[in-house]
Enzyme design. Structure first.
Site, PDB file in Angstrom:
ATOM      1  CE  LYS A 125       6.359  -9.357   0.576  1.00  0.00           C
ATOM      2  NZ  LYS A 125       6.467  -7.892   0.689  1.00  0.00           N
ATOM      3  CG  ASP A 165       2.985  -7.629   0.984  1.00  0.00           C
ATOM      4  OD1 ASP A 165       3.809  -6.723   0.797  1.00  0.00           O
ATOM      5  OD2 ASP A 165       2.337  -8.136   0.040  1.00  0.00           O
TER       6      ASP A 165
HETATM    7  P1  NDP Z   1      -3.803  -4.648   1.430  1.00  0.00           P
HETATM    8  O1  NDP Z   1      -4.156  -6.068   1.462  1.00  0.00           O
HETATM    9  O2  NDP Z   1      -3.997  -3.802   2.612  1.00  0.00           O
HETATM   10  O3  NDP Z   1      -4.557  -3.932   0.214  1.00  0.00           O
HETATM   11  C1  NDP Z   1      -4.439  -4.378  -1.102  1.00  0.00           C
HETATM   12  C2  NDP Z   1      -5.404  -3.571  -1.945  1.00  0.00           C
HETATM   13  O4  NDP Z   1      -5.181  -3.849  -3.331  1.00  0.00           O
HETATM   14  C3  NDP Z   1      -6.867  -3.896  -1.670  1.00  0.00           C
HETATM   15  O5  NDP Z   1      -7.608  -2.729  -1.847  1.00  0.00           O
HETATM   16  C4  NDP Z   1      -7.174  -4.924  -2.762  1.00  0.00           C
HETATM   17  O6  NDP Z   1      -8.542  -5.009  -3.087  1.00  0.00           O
HETATM   18  C5  NDP Z   1      -6.401  -4.316  -3.908  1.00  0.00           C
HETATM   19  N1  NDP Z   1      -6.081  -5.288  -4.953  1.00  0.00           N
HETATM   20  C6  NDP Z   1      -5.581  -6.529  -4.814  1.00  0.00           C
HETATM   21  N2  NDP Z   1      -5.416  -7.094  -6.014  1.00  0.00           N
HETATM   22  C7  NDP Z   1      -5.833  -6.183  -6.920  1.00  0.00           C
HETATM   23  C8  NDP Z   1      -5.912  -6.152  -8.329  1.00  0.00           C
HETATM   24  N3  NDP Z   1      -5.539  -7.203  -9.060  1.00  0.00           N
HETATM   25  N4  NDP Z   1      -6.383  -5.016  -8.919  1.00  0.00           N
HETATM   26  C9  NDP Z   1      -6.751  -3.958  -8.172  1.00  0.00           C
HETATM   27  N5  NDP Z   1      -6.702  -3.937  -6.842  1.00  0.00           N
HETATM   28  C10 NDP Z   1      -6.253  -5.031  -6.237  1.00  0.00           C
HETATM   29  O7  NDP Z   1      -2.273  -4.607   0.943  1.00  0.00           O
HETATM   30  P2  NDP Z   1      -1.215  -3.450   1.125  1.00  0.00           P
HETATM   31  O8  NDP Z   1      -1.845  -2.124   0.969  1.00  0.00           O
HETATM   32  O9  NDP Z   1      -0.415  -3.744   2.336  1.00  0.00           O
HETATM   33  O10 NDP Z   1      -0.262  -3.752  -0.121  1.00  0.00           O
HETATM   34  C11 NDP Z   1      -0.491  -3.183  -1.408  1.00  0.00           C
HETATM   35  C12 NDP Z   1       0.792  -3.269  -2.215  1.00  0.00           C
HETATM   36  O11 NDP Z   1       1.822  -2.521  -1.542  1.00  0.00           O
HETATM   37  C13 NDP Z   1       1.361  -4.674  -2.395  1.00  0.00           C
HETATM   38  O12 NDP Z   1       2.028  -4.731  -3.647  1.00  0.00           O
HETATM   39  C14 NDP Z   1       2.412  -4.768  -1.294  1.00  0.00           C
HETATM   40  O13 NDP Z   1       3.419  -5.699  -1.606  1.00  0.00           O
HETATM   41  C15 NDP Z   1       2.956  -3.351  -1.328  1.00  0.00           C
HETATM   42  N6  NDP Z   1       3.642  -2.916  -0.109  1.00  0.00           N
HETATM   43  C16 NDP Z   1       3.048  -3.002   1.111  1.00  0.00           C
HETATM   44  C17 NDP Z   1       3.705  -2.535   2.236  1.00  0.00           C
HETATM   45  C18 NDP Z   1       3.078  -2.531   3.577  1.00  0.00           C
HETATM   46  O14 NDP Z   1       3.710  -2.022   4.510  1.00  0.00           O
HETATM   47  N7  NDP Z   1       1.862  -3.025   3.751  1.00  0.00           N
HETATM   48  C19 NDP Z   1       5.057  -2.006   2.141  1.00  0.00           C
HETATM   49  C20 NDP Z   1       5.566  -1.879   0.805  1.00  0.00           C
HETATM   50  C21 NDP Z   1       4.865  -2.355  -0.268  1.00  0.00           C
HETATM   51  P3  NDP Z   1      -9.532  -6.009  -2.293  1.00  0.00           P
HETATM   52  O15 NDP Z   1      -9.950  -5.251  -1.066  1.00  0.00           O
HETATM   53  O16 NDP Z   1     -10.620  -6.250  -3.256  1.00  0.00           O
HETATM   54  O17 NDP Z   1      -8.733  -7.230  -1.973  1.00  0.00           O
HETATM   55  O1  2IT Z   2       6.986  -4.913   0.693  1.00  0.00           O
HETATM   56  C1  2IT Z   2       7.312  -4.448   1.814  1.00  0.00           C
HETATM   57  O2  2IT Z   2       8.268  -3.696   1.957  1.00  0.00           O
HETATM   58  C2  2IT Z   2       6.490  -4.816   2.971  1.00  0.00           C
HETATM   59  N1  2IT Z   2       5.491  -5.517   2.806  1.00  0.00           N
HETATM   60  C3  2IT Z   2       6.871  -4.362   4.330  1.00  0.00           C
HETATM   61  C4  2IT Z   2       7.910  -5.275   4.915  1.00  0.00           C
HETATM   62  C5  2IT Z   2       8.267  -5.020   6.360  1.00  0.00           C
HETATM   63  O3  2IT Z   2       9.081  -5.793   6.854  1.00  0.00           O
HETATM   64  O4  2IT Z   2       7.767  -4.075   6.969  1.00  0.00           O
END
Ligand code: NDP
Ligand code: 2IT
Length: 444
Positions: A125, A165
């Site tokens: 990460k 992420d």
């Molecule tokens: P994004 O940046 O696309 O979206 C994050 C979202 O969460 C935004 O809506 C943000 O709001 C909101 N947010 C951030 N902090 C808080 C908080 N403290 N309380 C409430 N809402 C909050 O990120 P992702 O969707 O990519 O990631 C979301 C989660 O999923 C993370 O934990 C990430 O590690 C996990 N993840 C992501 C993957 C991926 O492929 N992208 C894969 C697997 C897991 P705002 O717009 O106000 O910032």
């Molecule tokens: O938390 C996760 O699994 C991710 N942010 C995606 C990682 C990746 O390599 O696609």
């Protein structure tokens, strides 16, 4: 001989104040007591001590200039945690909350998640305490270029393959890829989540959210239920949340609420996801703007209130520890039957205990959000082949992978006498694969 609890004491001493990292380790260790009892060899050969120490932690300076010529320095991280089962793989997070503890916790989790995916990828990460919010495209580009000026030395398609992420989406991956190419002269799959016009994979954007819902569907099947007609709360409104909401609605769920870091929206008529996409994906706006288009909906400041809404399905998709003990209690009191984590480490340890004790179905992020990294690995395969699969092909593979992760978790839980405990089964199944690969390669 040391006990697992002794190893955890060492971890605490060696990583003082790294609360997120210690939380991630203790969550896995709690499931491994039964493994130690059945297979003392892992403890005897010191495997746990090695497992909790990242292979490599890279921390670097990221200088950049803003629109006015103002000078800034952020801190960049890449923690290459474990490459026993494949090249390092895992996302990059840009958020002011990023620090070494958060990145180590996520890298540790990623090692187990990637093991569960069944694909040949190790765990890593990275990221930075840079906040892309409120920055112009040019500022984000300059930051990404400066970040890659250092990171490129440590990554490669058979070495370490970063992705997106929180705060790192298609725009950032594009700038990072362009700079990597300029620095190395190489055009290959060194990053995933790339744009479709330059060797990205179809269905990668949708993969984490879709995968989460495929996983929840399997959990519900286990109790002869479906998503159909179920009131569903999805927190966040970023990449994971949006496509979880899209797929949940497509399978008949009634998604009533979403959030961002400042507040949440409740729409009794069902969230209009196109409005959310318009606000968050196209305009990078605030979720509060939803009520301008849908006056029947309500906006409330503060994101945690979303868990007080009565619902049957809860899918946290925002950030770590977004569900605490109070929220878990409110969910169970209100008759929620399932909490499936889309974000990494969505629930505090106390929240998980309350959820499981209440009889709700629970899945940890390392199992239920593994769809994103799985399709990233499929993107790597397509890049190596210099070929691409159509959307349906990738989506079908994703669905099969999520089903297989569910089956692995359920079967392993049953094998150890913990019927139905997906958290236990996921941790143990993921651990056994990584541990056996480490031992086979003589790294212990
Ligand atoms: P994004 O940046 O696309 O979206 C994050 C979202 O969460 C935004 O809506 C943000 O709001 C909101 N947010 C951030 N902090 C808080 C908080 N403290 N309380 C409430 N809402 C909050 O990120 P992702 O969707 O990519 O990631 C979301 C989660 O999923 C993370 O934990 C990430 O590690 C996990 N993840 C992501 C993957 C991926 O492929 N992208 C894969 C697997 C897991 P705002 O717009 O106000 O910032
Ligand atoms: O938390 C996760 O699994 C991710 N942010 C995606 C990682 C990746 O390599 O696609």
């Amino acid at each position: 001989m040391k006990l697992l609890s002794d190893v955890f004491e060492i971890v605490k001493k060696r990583n003082p104040g790294e609360n997120e990292f210690l939380q991630a380790v203790s969550e896995v260790f709690d499931s491994l007591e039964d493994v130690v009892a059945r297979y003392p060899k892992y403890l005897k050969c010191g495997l746990f001590e090695r497992l909790v120490e990242p292979d490599r932690q890279i921390i670097f300076r990221v200088p950049w200039t803003d629109e006015t010529g103002g000078f800034h320095v952020n801190r960049g991280y890449r923690v290459q945690f474990n490459d026993a089962i494949g090249p390092y793989k895992g996302g990059l997070r840009f958020s002011p909350q990023v620090n070494l503890s958060v990145i180590k916790a996520l890298g540790f989790e990623q090692t187990f998640k990637n093991s569960l995916s069944g694909l040949p990828i190790g765990g890593a990460k990275g990221g930075s305490d840079f906040d892309p919010k409120g920055k112009s495209d040019e500022e984000v580009m300059r930051f990404c270029q400066s970040f890659m000026n250092e990171l490129f030395k440590y990554i490669g398609p058979d070495e370490d393959v970063p992705a997106g992420d929180q705060g790192v989406g298609a725009r950032e991956i594009g700038y990072l890829f362009g700079q990597y190419k300029r620095l190395t002269g190489q055009y290959h799959g060194v990053l995933t989540g790339k744009g479709l016009s330059y060797s990205g994979s179809l269905a990668r954007t949708e993969a984490t959210g879709y995968g989460l819902v495929y996983f929840a569907r399997e959990m519900l099947k286990g109790i002869d239920q479906s998503l159909y007609g179920k009131k569903t709360v999805v927190s966040g409104s970023g990449n994971v949340a949006i496509y979880a909401a899209v797929k949940a609605a497509a399978l008949g769920a009634h998604v009533i609420a979403m959030s961002d870091s400042q507040g949440y929206i409740y729409d009794p008529n069902g969230i209009d996801i196109e409005t959310v996409r318009d606000i968050k994906e196209k305009r990078r706006g605030r979720i509060s703007e939803y009520v301008n288009v849908h006056p029947d909906a309500e906006y409330h400041t503060g994101s945690s209130g979303i868990w007080k809404l009565p619902c049957e399905l809860a899918m946290p998709c925002a950030t770590q520890n977004e569900v605490d003990a109070d929220s878990a209690k409110a969910l169970s009191d209100n008759g929620c039957i399932l909490l499936s984590e889309g974000s990494n480490m969505s629930c505090t340890r106390e929240a998980i205990k309350i959820i499981k004790a209440s009889g709700m179905l629970y899945s940890p992020g390392k199992a239920s959000n593994a769809g994103g990294v799985s399709v990233s690995a499929l993107e790597m395969s397509q890049n190596s082949m210099r070929y691409f699969w159509d959307f349906e092909t990738v989506d079908a593979k994703l669905e099969e992978i999520m089903k297989s992760i569910y089956k692995k978790a359920i079967d392993t839980a049953a094998d150890f006498g913990h019927q139905g405990d997906i958290e236990f089964g996921a941790n143990v199944s993921a651990f056994l694969k990584v541990a056996d690969a480490m031992m086979a390669q003589g790294s212990v």
